[in-house]
Write an enzyme that holds these catalytic residues in place. Sequence first.
Site, PDB file in Angstrom:
ATOM      1  N   GLU A   7       0.873  -1.172   0.000  1.00 57.80           N
ATOM      2  CA  GLU A   7       0.000   0.000   0.000  1.00 57.80           C
ATOM      3  C   GLU A   7       0.915   1.228   0.000  1.00 57.80           C
ATOM      4  OE1 GLU A   7      -2.770   0.313   3.249  1.00 57.80           O
ATOM      5  OE2 GLU A   7      -3.537   2.205   2.474  1.00 57.80           O
ATOM      6  N   ARG A  14       5.096 -12.668   9.783  1.00 62.52           N
ATOM      7  CA  ARG A  14       5.769 -11.395   9.550  1.00 62.52           C
ATOM      8  C   ARG A  14       7.153 -11.432  10.148  1.00 62.52           C
ATOM      9  NH1 ARG A  14       1.920  -7.292   8.834  1.00 62.52           N
ATOM     10  NH2 ARG A  14       3.419  -5.660   9.250  1.00 62.52           N
ATOM     11  N   LYS A  68       3.906   0.842   9.807  1.00 64.41           N
ATOM     12  CA  LYS A  68       4.082   2.083   9.054  1.00 64.41           C
ATOM     13  C   LYS A  68       3.495   3.273   9.802  1.00 64.41           C
ATOM     14  CE  LYS A  68       2.775   0.040   5.180  1.00 64.41           C
ATOM     15  NZ  LYS A  68       2.236  -0.073   3.819  1.00 64.41           N
TER      16      LYS A  68
HETATM   17  P1  ATP Z   1       1.314  -1.958   8.126  1.00 58.89           P
HETATM   18  O1  ATP Z   1       0.431  -2.946   8.846  1.00 58.89           O
HETATM   19  O2  ATP Z   1       2.451  -1.441   8.910  1.00 58.89           O
HETATM   20  O3  ATP Z   1       0.534  -0.863   7.438  1.00 58.89           O
HETATM   21  P2  ATP Z   1       1.203  -3.620   5.876  1.00 58.89           P
HETATM   22  O4  ATP Z   1       1.431  -5.074   6.105  1.00 58.89           O
HETATM   23  O5  ATP Z   1      -0.191  -3.171   5.713  1.00 58.89           O
HETATM   24  O6  ATP Z   1       1.964  -2.799   6.977  1.00 58.89           O
HETATM   25  P3  ATP Z   1       1.677  -3.361   3.081  1.00 58.89           P
HETATM   26  O7  ATP Z   1       2.211  -2.219   2.330  1.00 58.89           O
HETATM   27  O8  ATP Z   1       0.243  -3.691   2.896  1.00 58.89           O
HETATM   28  O9  ATP Z   1       2.014  -3.142   4.616  1.00 58.89           O
HETATM   29  O10 ATP Z   1       2.555  -4.656   2.815  1.00 58.89           O
HETATM   30  C1  ATP Z   1       2.847  -5.155   1.543  1.00 58.89           C
HETATM   31  C2  ATP Z   1       3.217  -6.598   1.657  1.00 58.89           C
HETATM   32  O11 ATP Z   1       4.345  -6.738   2.531  1.00 58.89           O
HETATM   33  C3  ATP Z   1       2.093  -7.400   2.269  1.00 58.89           C
HETATM   34  O12 ATP Z   1       1.946  -8.597   1.543  1.00 58.89           O
HETATM   35  C4  ATP Z   1       2.524  -7.653   3.670  1.00 58.89           C
HETATM   36  O13 ATP Z   1       2.030  -8.858   4.146  1.00 58.89           O
HETATM   37  C5  ATP Z   1       4.055  -7.661   3.552  1.00 58.89           C
HETATM   38  N1  ATP Z   1       4.667  -7.245   4.818  1.00 58.89           N
HETATM   39  C6  ATP Z   1       4.467  -6.093   5.498  1.00 58.89           C
HETATM   40  N2  ATP Z   1       5.136  -6.076   6.658  1.00 58.89           N
HETATM   41  C7  ATP Z   1       5.795  -7.255   6.731  1.00 58.89           C
HETATM   42  C8  ATP Z   1       6.662  -7.855   7.690  1.00 58.89           C
HETATM   43  N3  ATP Z   1       6.990  -7.230   8.827  1.00 58.89           N
HETATM   44  N4  ATP Z   1       7.154  -9.086   7.426  1.00 58.89           N
HETATM   45  C9  ATP Z   1       6.830  -9.721   6.271  1.00 58.89           C
HETATM   46  N5  ATP Z   1       6.034  -9.217   5.334  1.00 58.89           N
HETATM   47  C10 ATP Z   1       5.503  -8.007   5.541  1.00 58.89           C
HETATM   48 MG    MG Z   2      -1.639  -3.553   4.195  1.00 57.28          MG
END
Ligand code: ATP
Ligand code: MG
Length: 556
Positions: free
Chosen positions: A35, A261, A271
């Site tokens: 995102e 994760r 984020k």
């Molecule tokens: P946040 O919850 O902090 O907003 P998010 O998971 O929503 O983070 P995205 O931009 O949606 O962030 O993530 C893009 C991809 O990266 C998704 O498939 C997500 O599962 C993966 N991802 C995000 N954070 C992690 C992490 N700490 N470890 C492994 N994969 C991750």
């Molecule tokens: Mg997300």
Amino acid sequence: MSEAEARPSNFIRQIIEKDLAEGKHTSVQTRFPPEPNGYLHIGHAKSICLNFGVAQDYQGQCNLRFDDTNPEKEDLEYVDSIKTDVQWLGFQWAGDVHYSSDYFDELYGYAVELIEKGLAYVEELTPEQIREYRGTLTQPGKESPYRDRSIEENLALFEKMRNGEFKEGEACLRAKIDMASSFMVLRDPVLYRVRFAHHHQTGDKWCIYPMYDFTHCISDALENITHSLCTLEFQDNRRLYDWVLDNISIPCHPRQYEFSRLNLEYTVMSKRKLNQLVTEKLVEGWNDPRMPTISGLRRRGFTAASIREFCKRIGVTKQENMIEFGSLESCIRDDLNENAPRAMAVIDPVKVIIENFEASQTEVLNLANHPNKPEMGTREVPFTREIWIEREDFREEANKKYKRLVLGKEVRLRGAYVIKAERIEKDEQGQISTIYCSYDPETLGKNPADGRKVKGVIHWVSVDKGLPAEIRLYDRLFSVPNPAASDDFLSTINSESLVCKKGFVEASLAEAQPETGYQFERMGYFCADNQDSSSDALVFNRTVGLRDTWAKIEAS
Ligand code: ATP
Ligand code: MG
């Protein structure tokens, strides 16, 4: 050995291999779906290495798709930084970049299809009421009074939503599934909501936006994704993912698989929290070298190879985990120990005057760039009468364990001569201002002829020929292993996570390219800062120390 064999296997690779062997798929298509509401961090790197890695290893393709259904929180700056970071990590997406917003027309069509099948309805309860009616984990939800409207009425109301005739929160589109389901996500989830927001890709075309769960599965299907890999918090959402695809006329049905994760000690990964650090100016920006972001790590001096290696070492499982910060550091240390040229820099300088060395003389010494790699060549290091040494490398008195310069005793200067401290001069505050020494001209590259033993070796920089440099000593941003677990994570910031020093570096470093790592002898691994360093105002960042000093601190 092929690349795939070089990589350790994991449960996802096993699923893919089985699917290929059974002919369920003839090729692998994955996607990385960030995102664009922040910069990528080391957790994303795990997902990137997995998604692009399996595509690479099984001759498939990986798409980059911006999951952009929340226009208020998203920004083009993030879109651009994400593209840069993915490529810097060494990966290339298949074809053009995709956006979920590319599919807004199709998504609208599928929503209409669900309404026509009696599987979606326009809700007019308020957001608070919707929450109340949803029930809890232990209590079933309650059906909305608007749930049984006719298909015609729903179609007309959904169109009104699209035409901007409802205010935000006045109406939304919900799937009609099961208000008593033990999976909360199946209790008539919201599919579309009204938002009068400008979108970075679609401008003002839409005032209704689809929700993540509705968008993600359809986007995957439209891109013919075979394996949709996401993190464990989406485990329950898989029920909705499958429900949507089962109930619309779309031929492709990708399968979702979840992995845990990455959590890393001494940092935060959400984020929202990273954004808070940036907006409250507790760090310099998303690319502050203390941030766990890709751009921060890069600026700090981490190489893309070291981050990929880290992702390989941590593996992919379904186990929740918290990785030691030291394991990330050891990846970059291993890389730089092998590949970084050596150089000398004095971070906390004190002046040494070698009285029996001619003031007018400069002796150009040739020093190896790497102790074990002659192929990395040599560099010229000028030796002069006045040099800087590290303040902590001199003591007026010391016991035998201190193998550095002591008053009345000898030490070797790295790549140069043996010197002896004869006397010192102090300033008004009682601080040593100058150490007067003599040197033994017979000791360049050899031991003293008379068999005297000189144990220690210290580094140095010529006063005349060296260059001033700001040296930024970075450390962990937080002082506790799990800052996210504390009520006020900001109060756990490590106040010594950045210490700036005015030091001197050897002249050859005038040409140091930003992000290129050097080992400053005895001091650690450093690189020129990619924002602030220039040839007339050098700034170096400490990437990592030579050894894991935190392991010792934690043990004690
Ligand atoms: P946040 O919850 O902090 O907003 P998010 O998971 O929503 O983070 P995205 O931009 O949606 O962030 O993530 C893009 C991809 O990266 C998704 O498939 C997500 O599962 C993966 N991802 C995000 N954070 C992690 C992490 N700490 N470890 C492994 N994969 C991750
Ligand atoms: Mg997300």
